[in-house]
Design a protein around this motif. Structure first.
Motif, PDB file in Angstrom:
ATOM      1  N   LYS A  15      -1.818   1.339  -5.664  1.00  0.00           N
ATOM      2  CA  LYS A  15      -1.436   1.629  -4.263  1.00  0.00           C
ATOM      3  C   LYS A  15      -2.661   1.440  -3.353  1.00  0.00           C
ATOM      4  O   LYS A  15      -2.579   0.796  -2.294  1.00  0.00           O
ATOM      5  CB  LYS A  15      -0.908   3.064  -4.180  1.00  0.00           C
ATOM      6  CG  LYS A  15      -0.538   3.525  -2.787  1.00  0.00           C
ATOM      7  CD  LYS A  15      -0.215   5.002  -2.815  1.00  0.00           C
ATOM      8  CE  LYS A  15      -0.349   5.594  -1.426  1.00  0.00           C
ATOM      9  NZ  LYS A  15      -0.057   7.019  -1.430  1.00  0.00           N
ATOM     10  N   LYS A  16      -3.808   1.969  -3.835  1.00  0.00           N
ATOM     11  CA  LYS A  16      -5.033   1.852  -3.046  1.00  0.00           C
ATOM     12  C   LYS A  16      -5.414   0.388  -2.842  1.00  0.00           C
ATOM     13  O   LYS A  16      -6.024   0.019  -1.852  1.00  0.00           O
ATOM     14  CB  LYS A  16      -6.183   2.595  -3.741  1.00  0.00           C
ATOM     15  CG  LYS A  16      -6.111   4.101  -3.560  1.00  0.00           C
ATOM     16  CD  LYS A  16      -7.274   4.767  -4.271  1.00  0.00           C
ATOM     17  CE  LYS A  16      -6.965   6.243  -4.490  1.00  0.00           C
ATOM     18  NZ  LYS A  16      -7.781   6.812  -5.558  1.00  0.00           N
ATOM     19  N   ARG A  17      -5.068  -0.452  -3.827  1.00  0.00           N
ATOM     20  CA  ARG A  17      -5.401  -1.883  -3.720  1.00  0.00           C
ATOM     21  C   ARG A  17      -4.396  -2.640  -2.852  1.00  0.00           C
ATOM     22  O   ARG A  17      -4.422  -3.868  -2.792  1.00  0.00           O
ATOM     23  CB  ARG A  17      -5.440  -2.511  -5.113  1.00  0.00           C
ATOM     24  CG  ARG A  17      -6.604  -2.050  -5.947  1.00  0.00           C
ATOM     25  CD  ARG A  17      -6.643  -2.840  -7.228  1.00  0.00           C
ATOM     26  NE  ARG A  17      -7.574  -2.233  -8.180  1.00  0.00           N
ATOM     27  CZ  ARG A  17      -7.754  -2.679  -9.411  1.00  0.00           C
ATOM     28  NH1 ARG A  17      -7.061  -3.712  -9.839  1.00  0.00           N
ATOM     29  NH2 ARG A  17      -8.606  -2.093 -10.198  1.00  0.00           N
ATOM     30  N   GLY A  49       0.804  -1.223   0.000  1.00  0.00           N
ATOM     31  CA  GLY A  49       0.000   0.000   0.000  1.00  0.00           C
ATOM     32  C   GLY A  49       0.829   1.261   0.000  1.00  0.00           C
ATOM     33  O   GLY A  49       0.313   2.351   0.218  1.00  0.00           O
ATOM     34  N   ARG A  50       2.129   1.128  -0.209  1.00  0.00           N
ATOM     35  CA  ARG A  50       3.002   2.309  -0.263  1.00  0.00           C
ATOM     36  C   ARG A  50       3.847   2.266  -1.536  1.00  0.00           C
ATOM     37  O   ARG A  50       4.131   1.194  -2.081  1.00  0.00           O
ATOM     38  CB  ARG A  50       3.935   2.345   0.960  1.00  0.00           C
ATOM     39  CG  ARG A  50       3.188   2.699   2.248  1.00  0.00           C
ATOM     40  CD  ARG A  50       4.138   2.789   3.415  1.00  0.00           C
ATOM     41  NE  ARG A  50       4.909   4.031   3.471  1.00  0.00           N
ATOM     42  CZ  ARG A  50       4.455   5.162   3.986  1.00  0.00           C
ATOM     43  NH1 ARG A  50       3.222   5.227   4.470  1.00  0.00           N
ATOM     44  NH2 ARG A  50       5.214   6.233   4.032  1.00  0.00           N
ATOM     45  N   ASN A  59      -1.499   4.943  -8.831  1.00  0.00           N
ATOM     46  CA  ASN A  59      -2.246   5.368  -7.625  1.00  0.00           C
ATOM     47  C   ASN A  59      -3.315   4.354  -7.251  1.00  0.00           C
ATOM     48  O   ASN A  59      -3.506   4.028  -6.072  1.00  0.00           O
ATOM     49  CB  ASN A  59      -2.901   6.732  -7.885  1.00  0.00           C
ATOM     50  CG  ASN A  59      -2.161   7.820  -7.138  1.00  0.00           C
ATOM     51  OD1 ASN A  59      -1.573   7.571  -6.076  1.00  0.00           O
ATOM     52  ND2 ASN A  59      -2.181   9.032  -7.679  1.00  0.00           N
ATOM     53  N   GLU A  60      -3.994   3.861  -8.261  1.00  0.00           N
ATOM     54  CA  GLU A  60      -5.064   2.878  -8.051  1.00  0.00           C
ATOM     55  C   GLU A  60      -4.485   1.588  -7.447  1.00  0.00           C
ATOM     56  O   GLU A  60      -5.071   0.989  -6.538  1.00  0.00           O
ATOM     57  CB  GLU A  60      -5.741   2.605  -9.402  1.00  0.00           C
ATOM     58  CG  GLU A  60      -6.931   1.678  -9.358  1.00  0.00           C
ATOM     59  CD  GLU A  60      -8.057   2.156  -8.448  1.00  0.00           C
ATOM     60  OE1 GLU A  60      -8.252   3.379  -8.330  1.00  0.00           O
ATOM     61  OE2 GLU A  60      -8.698   1.279  -7.821  1.00  0.00           O
ATOM     62  N   ASP A 117       5.418   7.624  -1.393  1.00  0.00           N
ATOM     63  CA  ASP A 117       5.303   7.799   0.060  1.00  0.00           C
ATOM     64  C   ASP A 117       6.706   7.837   0.664  1.00  0.00           C
ATOM     65  O   ASP A 117       6.956   8.549   1.624  1.00  0.00           O
ATOM     66  CB  ASP A 117       4.543   6.615   0.661  1.00  0.00           C
ATOM     67  CG  ASP A 117       3.171   6.482   0.039  1.00  0.00           C
ATOM     68  OD1 ASP A 117       2.360   7.388   0.226  1.00  0.00           O
ATOM     69  OD2 ASP A 117       2.937   5.477  -0.697  1.00  0.00           O
TER      70      ASP A 117
END
Lengths: 243, 385
Positions: A184-186, A32-33, A181-182, A205
Motif C-alpha cells: 500500500k505504501k508503495r 495506495g489504498r 501494508n508495505e 481504507d
C-alpha cells in the motif's frame, strides 16, 4: 485508478437454472489504498475478483483501469496484475525459485531482473529455509509465502488478494499483513477479500460488503463507523447482511 | 501465438512431469524393461516346456492287439500299458495314461482309434509324435503290399508339390512382429498420452494451479499448445521406449523363437515417424476430454471406455486378409495399425501412407481445436460454479 462499473455475472446451472452471481456491482479502488471486499460464503466475492482478474468476462458492465477497459487489453492488464487466493495451488514438484522464474518469464521479465527481485523477496518474506523444498512438501504458510513471491516477482500495480491469510498461523499471517501494508505504501492498488474482519479493519481504507451478489455497502472504513456508531465491524457486517 | 511463451510453458511442464516418479516408472522404465523381460521370459519358458513335452515318456493304454502296438510304437519314450477296456476314460481323466489306443484289424487294414483329452495342449503335441509312428507303420505296410506286385517304391513320388516363397528371409522373419507390434505401439501411445493429458488439464484445475496460470499474460491458446506439446512428447517417448525395447528384445531372443525378428535402423526410423501422428491424435483427444471433465476421476471414467474402443481397431493387424486399401486408409487407428504392419513387412504403399498421415494430422488438429473451444468456455474451466 481501477473502476468497477455495474458488473453483472450470470451462470447457467443444470440444477439451479440461471444463477445471478453478481448483480450490478460498482466500486473504485485508488492507488495506495486497500479496498476490502467482505461478504459471506457464496456472496459473489470470488466471482467479482475473477472478473477483475479477467479470468471471467462480465455478462454486463465493465472494468476500467486508468480510464481504459481491461477487456480490450487483457494481456497488458494481466501483466500489471497480481492474483493470490487462499486456495491457490502451487506446482508440487517445483521449488519456489522455479515457480517464480516461470511466472516472471511468462510476464516477459528478463532472468536477471527476476533473480534480483527474487533475492529481495526471499529476504522480505523470510523464505531462505524453504528454498530447496519442493512445494508439495511445504506447510500451508510456506506455500502462501511462495504464492506471494510468485505474485510479487512481476511487481504488479494491482494486487487482488482473495483470503490471503486463510488457514495460516499467526506468524505467517503477520508476514502477509505486513507485506500488504508495505505494498500500500508503495502505491499499489489493492483489493482484499477476507473473512477476518479484524484484519479488514486493520488494513482496509475502503470497504465493500457483498451479499447475494449485490454490493450492499460501499464507503470508507471511517464512514462505516460514523454511520453505525459504537458498533464493531463484525456487528455492522452482521446487521447489514441481515444475519 | 507467442511461441516464446509456448516454449516457457512447455519447458516448465516437461520439468514438472519428469519429476513425477510415476511418469518415469510407467512411461519409460516399464516399457523399456517389462516387455523384454516378459518376451524373453515367455520365449524361454515356451522352449523349456516344448523340450520337456518332447522328452516326456508317453503312456499309452491298450486292452488288445499288443503285438501290433509294439510293432508301431517301439520308441523308448513310449510306454505301453495294458488296462481294462472299461477303465480307460477314468485313467485318462486321472492322468495315469496320456492316450488309449484301440486297434482293430480287418484283413489287411488297420484302424487306430486314439482317445485322449484334447483340451490339454501338451497332449496335442504328444499326439503328433504318435501320428508319426503310425505313419511310419502305414508306409511300411504299403511298401510290403506293393512289393508283392513288384511296384517300385518311387510310386510314392508320382505327384510332388513344391512351394516357392517369394518373400525375403528378412520379411519372413518380421511376420510375427508385423502382427503384434502395431497393436502394442498404438496402445502404448494411448497410455503414454493419458496420464500427462489428464494431469496437465483437469489435474491442474483440481489442484488449483490453473487459475493462477490463466491470470498470467499467457493466452489460453498458448497455454494449451504448451501443454499439448508436452503430452505429445511424453506419448512419443513412451512409444519410442517400447519400440526400442522391442527392437532389442527381438535381437536378443534365439533365432528359433517365435519372437525372433529383425528391425533394421530404417524400419525403426519409419515406424517412429508413423507413431507421431497417432500420439498427436490421442494426446489431442484425451486433452479435449480432460479439459471437459470436472475432476481427474471423471476424466478417467471417460477415458476407460475410449481404451476399449481403441483396442479393437488396433487389433486389425492380427486379422488375416485385411490389407491396406483406399477405404481403410480413412478409418482412424485401423489405418495406423495397417501402416505399421506394412512398414514391418517392408511393403509400404506411398498413397496409403500419405492418406493415413494426412487424416491423422487432420484429426489431431480437429481435437486440439475442440480443446481450444472448451478451454475458452468459462462454464467448463470453472465448472464447480
Amino acid at each position: 485508478m481501477l473502476e468497477i462499473k455495474e458488473i453483472y455475472k450470470n451462470f447457467k446451472s443444470h440444477k439451479k437454472g440461471i444463477v445471478k452471481a453478481v448483480q450490478g456491482i460498482s466500486f473504485n479502488v485508488e492507488p495506495g489504498r486497500i479496498f476490502g471486499l467482505l461478504g459471506p460464503n457464496g456472496a459473489g466475492k470470488t466471482t467479482t475478483l475473477r472478473i477483475i482478474a479477467t479470468l471471467l468476462s462480465p455478462s454486463k458492465g465493465d472494468v476500467l483501469y486508468n480510464g481504459k477497459s481491461i477487456y480490450t487489453e487483457k494481456i497488458e492488464h494481466r501483466k500489471r496484475l497480481g492474483f493470490v487466493s487462499g486456495n491457490t495451488g502451487l506446482y508440487d514438484r517445483l521449488k519456489p525459485e522455479e515457480i517464480v522464474q516461470y511466472f516472471g518469464q511468462l510476464t516477459g521479465i528478463d532472468k536477471k531482473t527476476i533473480n534480483d527481485r527474487f533475492n529481495d523477496i526471499v529476504e522480505l518474506l523470510d523464505m531462505k529455509s524453504i528454498l530447496n523444498k519442493h512445494c508439495g512438501k511445504m506447510s500451508t504458510g510456506e506455500k502462501q509465502k511462495v504464492s506471494i513471491a510468485r505474485m510479487m516477482i512481476t511487481n504488479p500495480d494491482i494486487l487482488i488478494l482473495d483470503e490471503p491469510t486463510l488457514g495460516l498461523d499467526v506468524l505467517t499471517s503477520k508476514t502477509i499483513v505486513d507485506f500488504i501494508n508495505e505494498s500500500k505504501k508503495r502505491g499499489k492498488t489493492i483489493i482484499l477479500s477476507t473473512h477476518i474482519l479484524s484484519e479488514a479493519e486493520y488494513l482496509c481504507d475502503d470497504i465493500g460488503i457483498i451479499h447475494e451478489g449485490k454490493l450492499i455497502y460501499n464507503g470508507t472504513l471511517a464512514k462505516i463507523f460514523t454511520n453505525y456508531p459504537q458498533q464493531s465491524l463484525e456487528n455492522i457486517f452482521l446487521n447489514l447482511i441481515g444475519a | 501465438m507467442r511461441w516464446n511463451l509456448v516454449k516457457i510453458i512447455f519447458k516448465k511442464e516437461i520439468l514438472d512431469i519428469f519429476r513425477d516418479k510415476r511418469v518415469i516408472v510407467s512411461m519409460i522404465i516399464v516399457p523399456l524393461l517389462a516387455f523384454p523381460l516378459l518376451m524373453v521370459g515367455v520365449s524361454y519358458i515356451m522352449q523349456l516346456q516344448i523340450q520337456k513335452i518332447s522328452t516326456d515318456v508317453i503312456k499309452i493304454g491298450y486292452s488288445k492287439n499288443e503285438e501290433i502296438l509294439k510293432e508301431v510304437f517301439h520308441n523308448n519314450n513310449i510306454k505301453l500299458q495294458k488296462i481294462q477296456e472299461n477303465s480307460y476314460k477314468s485313467l485318462l481323466t486321472e492322468k495315469n495314461i496320456h492316450f488309449y489306443i484301440d486297434v482293430t484289424r480287418q484283413n489287411e487294414s488297420y484302424l487306430f482309434t486314439t482317445s485322449f483329452d484334447r483340451s490339454k495342449t501338451a497332449n496335442s503335441i504328444k499326439y503328433e509324435k504318435l501320428q508319426k509312428s503310425i505313419r511310419q507303420f502305414k508306409d511300411k505296410k504299403i511298401e510290403i503290399a506293393l512289393g508283392k506286385y513288384n511296384v517300385p517304391h518311387s510310386i510314392f513320388d508320382i505327384v510332388k508339390t513344391k512351394i516357392e516363397n517369394i518373400a525375403s528371409k528378412k520379411k519372413m522373419k518380421n511376420v510375427f512382429l508385423a502382427l503384434l507390434l502395431p497393436y502394442f505401439l498404438i496402445i502404448i501411445s494411448l497410455t503414454g498420452a493419458t496420464y500427462p493429458a489428464i494431469d496437465l488439464t483437469v489435474g491442474e484445475k483440481e489442484r488449483g494451479t490453473l487459475e493462477t496460470l490463466l491470470s498470467s499474460p499467457a493466452t489460453r491458446r498458448e497455454i494449451i499448445v504448451g501443454k499439448y506439446l508436452t503430452t505429445v512428447l511424453i506419448s512419443i517417448i513412451t512409444a519410442l521406449a517400447s519400440l526400442t525395447s522391442f527392437t532389442l528384445t527381438f535381437k536378443i531372443v534365439p533365432a528359433s523363437s517365435a519372437f525372433s525378428a529383425n528391425i533394421s535402423p530404417v524400419t525403426f526410423l519409419i515406424s517412429f515417424f508413423a507413431i507421431i501422428p497417432i500420439s498427436m491424435i490421442f494426446s489431442a483427444l484425451i486433452f479435449a476430454i480432460s479439459t471437459f471433465s470436472k475432476s481427474v476421476k471423471e476424466a478417467q471414467s471417460y477415458i476407460q471406455p475410449l481404451t476399449m474402443i481403441v483396442i479393437f481397431p488396433a487389433m486389425v493387424s492380427f486379422l488375416p486378409g485385411i490389407e491396406p486399401n483406399m477405404v481403410n486408409a480413412f478409418i482412424p487407428i485401423i489405418n495406423i495399425s495397417l501402416l505399421l504392419k506394412s512398414i514391418f513387412l517392408l511393403e509400404i504403399n506411398p498413397t496409403f501412407l500419405i492418406i493415413t498421415l494426412s487424416e491423422s494430422f487432420f484429426l489431431a488438429f480437429f481435437f486440439i481445436t475442440l480443446a481450444f473451444r472448451l478451454f475458452d468456455r468459462e462454464s467448463i474451466i470453472f465448472k464447480e460454479e
